[in-house]
Design an enzyme around this catalytic site. Structure first.
Site, PDB file in Angstrom:
ATOM      1  N   LYS A   1      -9.355   0.414  -4.063  1.00 34.50           N
ATOM      2  CA  LYS A   1      -9.358  -0.700  -3.122  1.00 34.50           C
ATOM      3  C   LYS A   1     -10.548  -1.629  -3.381  1.00 34.50           C
ATOM      4  CE  LYS A   1      -5.770   0.431  -0.576  1.00 34.50           C
ATOM      5  NZ  LYS A   1      -4.567  -0.432  -0.523  1.00 34.50           N
TER       6      LYS A   1
ATOM      7  N   GLY B   1       0.825  -1.198   0.000  1.00 31.20           N
ATOM      8  CA  GLY B   1       0.000   0.000   0.000  1.00 31.20           C
ATOM      9  C   GLY B   1       0.860   1.248   0.000  1.00 31.20           C
TER      10      GLY B   1
ATOM     11  N   TYR C   1      -9.423   6.707  -3.889  1.00 29.61           N
ATOM     12  CA  TYR C   1      -8.675   5.726  -3.100  1.00 29.61           C
ATOM     13  C   TYR C   1      -9.546   4.512  -2.773  1.00 29.61           C
ATOM     14  CZ  TYR C   1      -6.018   3.780   0.838  1.00 29.61           C
ATOM     15  OH  TYR C   1      -5.328   2.952   1.683  1.00 29.61           O
TER      16      TYR C   1
END
Length: 281
Positions: free
Chosen positions: A128, A73, A124
């Site tokens: 994910k 990440g 973001y």
């Protein structure tokens, strides 16, 4: 002592660093392999480090293991662009998962984010969510998705936004109750521990998603020492002096070996294990 092997990618980050240390100290694991672009500072007899370029990672670079832990990440700011960010947070985990499937690794645990949703208006969270969707489509034998809230701990690099967010969440923590409890910040070391608990005792379903509030409570099951009496602990009959008649019987006794007693069978036991939850602080 167990005989498990684990592979960790993303081992030099906040959660990955703690995860590697905890895996090496856990008696269930005899081998921990780190695949990284740089060598971690931590060393241990169980630990093997493979320095690899994730852009050119091949099937031969991944040996069999019981678990593949993915802690990869970054941030857009650190990556430099959205394209570079997606490479680390989406492309690499998906490619590694595909290689792990070919190698027959039965369980992958991957860290995504609390708000992961492929339809989210937040970029973001959208990335994910897309990762979660594609990993599910890959058809892994077992996939555990870890969705922590803001991770706190001592990072190598300073992140102003996360530090500010950490302070704000600490101030409002008493107000985060009920459904808002899931937004509480969580220690990276606790997330790492929760991942190991999930690997050893977690849900055996093909796909399980663990939210932050659940991760905060997961702990290893308590072990209870068996109460062994003095009589059981010390076999007094073993030390009795044999009588003459006993000795005579022993000489003339026919020895019969029960071969059925020594037949080896392979049995798989799959039972539900209840977690020992920690009390909130």
């Amino acid at each position: 002592m167990g005989m498990r092997a684990a592979i960790v990618v993303g081992a030099t980050g906040l959660t990955g660093t703690s995860l590697v240390e905890q895996l090496c100290e856990n008696d269930e694991y005899v081998s921990v392999t780190v695949i990284a672009r740089r060598k971690p500072a931590f060393t241990h007899p169980k630990l093997e480090v493979k320095i690899r370029n994730l852009d050119t990672l091949e099937e031969k670079d991944i040996e069999f293991a019981h678990e593949l832990y993915c802690c990869l990440g970054t941030t857009i700011k650190k990556a430099g662009s959205r394209e570079a960010f997606e490479k680390v947070d989406f492309e690499y985990p998906l490619a590694i998962a595909s290689l792990a499937k070919k190698r027959g690794i039965p369980h992958m645990l991957v860290i995504t984010a609390m708000g992961a949703n492929e339809n989210s208006p937040i970029y973001y969270n959208r990335v994910k969510g897309k990762l979660e969707h594609d990993l599910m489509e890959l058809g892994l034998q077992r996939l555990s998705i870890i969705r922590p809230s803001l991770l706190i701990g001592e990072r190598e690099e300073f992140r102003l936004g996360e530090k500010a967010g950490e302070k704000v969440l600490k101030l409002v923590k008493p107000l985060l109750v009920g459904p808002l409890k899931r937004s509480r910040a969580i220690e990276a070391s606790q997330v790492a521990k929760a991942m190991i608990v999930i690997a050893l005792y977690g849900n055996k379903q093909p796909v399980t998603i663990y939210q932050s509030q659940e991760l905060a409570k997961l702990d290893f099951p308590e072990t209870q020492d068996e109460d062994v009496s003095r009589e059981k602990l010390f076999n007094w009959d073993k030390h009795k002096l044999p009588s003459s008649s006993d000795e005579g019987d022993k000489v003339n006794q026919e020895v019969v070996i029960n071969r059925d007693k020594y037949k080896i069978e392979e049995t798989v036991v799959d039972k539900e294990v209840k977690f020992q939850h920690r009390r909130d602080r």
